[in-house]
Design a protein around this motif. Structure first.
Motif, mmCIF file in Angstrom:
data_model
loop_
_atom_site.group_PDB
_atom_site.id
_atom_site.type_symbol
_atom_site.label_atom_id
_atom_site.label_comp_id
_atom_site.label_asym_id
_atom_site.label_seq_id
_atom_site.Cartn_x
_atom_site.Cartn_y
_atom_site.Cartn_z
ATOM 1 N N SER A 166 19.803 -25.355 44.605
ATOM 2 C CA SER A 166 20.692 -26.520 44.795
ATOM 3 C C SER A 166 19.524 -27.583 44.882
ATOM 4 C CB SER A 166 21.726 -26.547 46.006
ATOM 5 O OG SER A 166 20.687 -26.306 47.395
ATOM 6 N N THR A 167 20.042 -28.861 44.608
ATOM 7 C CA THR A 167 19.212 -30.240 44.499
ATOM 8 C C THR A 167 18.606 -30.246 45.737
ATOM 9 O OG1 THR A 167 20.530 -30.987 42.639
ATOM 10 C CG2 THR A 167 19.000 -32.334 43.751
ATOM 11 N N LEU A 168 17.373 -30.375 45.776
ATOM 12 C CA LEU A 168 16.518 -30.550 46.985
ATOM 13 C C LEU A 168 16.830 -32.486 47.148
ATOM 14 C CD1 LEU A 168 13.191 -28.882 46.616
ATOM 15 C CD2 LEU A 168 15.060 -28.180 47.796
ATOM 16 N N ALA A 169 16.898 -32.697 48.421
ATOM 17 C CA ALA A 169 17.004 -34.198 48.954
ATOM 18 C C ALA A 169 15.686 -34.825 48.585
ATOM 19 C CB ALA A 169 17.551 -34.108 50.523
ATOM 20 N N GLY A 170 15.856 -35.891 47.925
ATOM 21 C CA GLY A 170 14.444 -36.622 47.792
ATOM 22 C C GLY A 170 13.641 -35.967 46.538
ATOM 23 N N GLU A 171 14.382 -35.467 45.880
ATOM 24 C CA GLU A 171 13.508 -34.707 44.823
ATOM 25 C C GLU A 171 12.897 -35.845 43.761
ATOM 26 O OE1 GLU A 171 15.244 -32.252 41.493
ATOM 27 O OE2 GLU A 171 14.315 -30.807 42.713
ATOM 28 N N GLN A 172 11.500 -35.515 43.624
ATOM 29 C CA GLN A 172 10.774 -36.577 42.836
ATOM 30 C C GLN A 172 11.374 -36.607 41.341
ATOM 31 O OE1 GLN A 172 6.596 -36.457 43.195
ATOM 32 N NE2 GLN A 172 6.133 -37.529 41.229
ATOM 33 N N GLU A 173 11.469 -37.744 40.829
ATOM 34 C CA GLU A 173 11.868 -37.967 39.286
ATOM 35 C C GLU A 173 10.681 -37.483 38.419
ATOM 36 O OE1 GLU A 173 14.691 -38.919 37.863
ATOM 37 O OE2 GLU A 173 15.845 -38.852 39.749
ATOM 38 N N LEU A 174 10.907 -36.818 37.417
ATOM 39 C CA LEU A 174 9.850 -36.405 36.610
ATOM 40 C C LEU A 174 9.816 -37.458 35.364
ATOM 41 C CD1 LEU A 174 10.493 -32.654 36.387
ATOM 42 C CD2 LEU A 174 8.780 -33.996 37.767
ATOM 43 N N PRO A 175 8.798 -37.709 34.554
ATOM 44 C CA PRO A 175 8.524 -38.738 33.512
ATOM 45 C C PRO A 175 9.549 -38.220 32.306
ATOM 46 C CG PRO A 175 6.561 -37.326 33.828
ATOM 47 C CD PRO A 175 7.402 -37.113 35.093
ATOM 48 N N LEU A 176 10.144 -39.209 31.716
ATOM 49 C CA LEU A 176 10.770 -38.552 30.632
ATOM 50 C C LEU A 176 9.978 -38.787 29.214
ATOM 51 C CD1 LEU A 176 13.541 -41.556 30.888
ATOM 52 C CD2 LEU A 176 13.771 -39.138 31.604
ATOM 53 N N ASP A 177 8.525 -39.328 29.126
ATOM 54 C CA ASP A 177 8.001 -39.117 28.104
ATOM 55 C C ASP A 177 7.406 -37.622 27.969
ATOM 56 O OD1 ASP A 177 4.885 -39.127 26.952
ATOM 57 O OD2 ASP A 177 5.851 -40.815 26.074
ATOM 58 N N PRO A 178 7.663 -37.167 26.675
ATOM 59 C CA PRO A 178 7.143 -35.593 26.754
ATOM 60 C C PRO A 178 5.714 -35.281 27.016
ATOM 61 C CG PRO A 178 8.503 -36.285 24.883
ATOM 62 C CD PRO A 178 8.422 -37.468 25.554
ATOM 63 N N GLN A 179 4.692 -36.530 26.540
ATOM 64 C CA GLN A 179 3.384 -36.209 26.684
ATOM 65 C C GLN A 179 2.840 -36.181 28.064
ATOM 66 O OE1 GLN A 179 0.707 -38.656 24.118
ATOM 67 N NE2 GLN A 179 -0.717 -38.784 25.796
ATOM 68 N N VAL A 180 3.461 -37.373 28.797
ATOM 69 C CA VAL A 180 3.163 -37.516 30.322
ATOM 70 C C VAL A 180 3.687 -36.251 30.945
ATOM 71 C CG1 VAL A 180 3.480 -38.904 32.373
ATOM 72 C CG2 VAL A 180 3.206 -39.965 30.176
ATOM 73 N N LEU A 181 4.894 -35.868 30.895
ATOM 74 C CA LEU A 181 5.451 -34.827 31.395
ATOM 75 C C LEU A 181 4.559 -33.518 31.093
ATOM 76 C CD1 LEU A 181 7.936 -32.954 33.015
ATOM 77 C CD2 LEU A 181 8.997 -32.727 30.665
ATOM 78 N N SER A 182 4.305 -33.067 29.974
ATOM 79 C CA SER A 182 3.231 -32.161 29.616
ATOM 80 C C SER A 182 2.061 -31.936 30.514
ATOM 81 C CB SER A 182 2.894 -31.943 28.218
ATOM 82 O OG SER A 182 2.001 -32.842 27.840
ATOM 83 N N TYR A 183 1.371 -33.049 30.497
ATOM 84 C CA TYR A 183 0.145 -33.034 31.653
ATOM 85 C C TYR A 183 0.748 -33.076 33.079
ATOM 86 C CZ TYR A 183 -2.610 -34.264 27.636
ATOM 87 O OH TYR A 183 -3.174 -34.200 26.351
ATOM 88 N N LEU A 184 1.662 -33.525 33.360
ATOM 89 C CA LEU A 184 2.178 -33.549 34.997
ATOM 90 C C LEU A 184 2.447 -32.125 35.280
ATOM 91 C CD1 LEU A 184 3.001 -34.564 37.552
ATOM 92 C CD2 LEU A 184 5.251 -35.138 36.862
ATOM 93 N N VAL A 185 2.834 -31.333 34.384
ATOM 94 C CA VAL A 185 3.527 -29.806 34.461
ATOM 95 C C VAL A 185 2.189 -29.070 34.742
ATOM 96 C CG1 VAL A 185 4.466 -27.851 33.715
ATOM 97 C CG2 VAL A 185 5.721 -30.182 33.843
ATOM 98 N N ALA A 186 1.307 -29.384 33.829
ATOM 99 C CA ALA A 186 -0.040 -28.660 33.700
ATOM 100 C C ALA A 186 -0.786 -28.894 34.972
ATOM 101 C CB ALA A 186 -0.633 -29.237 32.350
ATOM 102 N N ALA A 187 -1.114 -29.882 35.495
ATOM 103 C CA ALA A 187 -1.493 -30.291 36.517
ATOM 104 C C ALA A 187 -1.003 -29.789 37.854
ATOM 105 C CB ALA A 187 -1.545 -31.757 36.670
ATOM 106 N N ALA A 188 0.328 -29.702 37.936
ATOM 107 C CA ALA A 188 1.009 -29.228 39.125
ATOM 108 C C ALA A 188 1.117 -27.960 39.291
ATOM 109 C CB ALA A 188 2.370 -30.034 39.231
ATOM 110 N N ALA A 189 1.363 -27.181 38.270
ATOM 111 C CA ALA A 189 1.712 -25.481 38.264
ATOM 112 C C ALA A 189 0.494 -24.790 38.650
ATOM 113 C CB ALA A 189 1.999 -25.316 36.952
#
Length: 242
Positions: A166-189
């Protein structure tokens, strides 16, 4: 077009958009930072970050971002530095620099653009590389892949934190731009450094997202079998799309 950049080898991977604290205390890198700060104010204060290949670091030589930082143990290389470093790295802009009373530095750096290392000059107090910028291409189907990666990453993050779907309270929004998202996921995983390096070096955004989708699905399936998982704040790291 090529550019000469001072090089800062790490045993982690810096991505475009990632904001990273860095504690600098080894003499050669203190000299690097001092040289950057001694330049004119209008001169960019930037250096190249390259990940050290496995087995090349020497444990007694360490840099750290401190207890709360993302870096835990950097190293120096043995043998030929060109063979000791990965060839694809990320340019770091110095956002803030604070010198300590003992000559150490506390830096805040931001990853900007990727580069390929062409050659290394090891004759000075620190390494300097001849580099060429790697432009990011979107690739085919990046938008559709980004939507899948976003869903997979949310589930992965919840599994890693031991949360329900279920959705977590206060869950952080993820970037919409595919390139920015790809780097964020790479860094955070939570992935081994060689895998993170492969993601940095992907030819385009679509291929990076495709690889991440497979990795996230695999890691999420593995986490589902674990009796318990640690609570991890994956996306609490500062991340800038600039």
């Amino acid at each position: 077009m090529t550019e000469r950049l001072p090089l800062f080898p790490l045993n982690t991977v810096l991505y475009p958009g990632l904001v990273m604290p860095l504690h600098v205390f080894e003499e050669r890198y203190r000299r690097l930072v001092a040289d950057l700060l001694a330049g004119p104010d209008e001169q960019p204060r930037r250096f190249g970050v390259l990940a050290i290949r496995d087995g090349r670091e020497v444990a007694p030589v360490r840099e750290s971002a401190g207890p709360a930082g993302p870096l835990d143990g950097l190293g120096t290389m043995t043998g030929d530095p060109l063979e000791a470093l990965h060839r694809v790295g990320c340019v770091a802009d110095v956002t803030t620099a604070r010198e300590q009373s003992d000559g150490r530095y506390e830096l805040l750096i931001t990853g900007t653009t990727r580069f390929r290392l062409l050659s290394i000059d090891a004759t000075g107090p620190y390494l300097v590389g001849e580099t060429e910028e790697l432009e990011e291409q979107s690739g085919k189907g990046a938008g559709a892949l980004a939507a899948g990666v976003e869903r997979a990453f949310r589930l992965y993050r919840k599994r890693l934190a031991g949360a329900k779907e279920s959705t977590l309270a206060g869950e952080q929004e993820l970037p919409l731009d595919p390139q920015v998202l790809s780097y964020l996921v790479a860094a955070a995983a939570v992935l081994p450094a060689p895998v993170k390096q492969e993601l940095l070096a992907c030819p385009d955004t679509a291929q990076r997202l495709d690889a991440e989708l497979e990795l996230l699905r695999r890691e999420t399936a593995l986490l589902a079998w674990l009796p318990s998982v640690p609570a991890t704040d994956l996306t609490r790291q500062a991340f800038s799309p600039n």
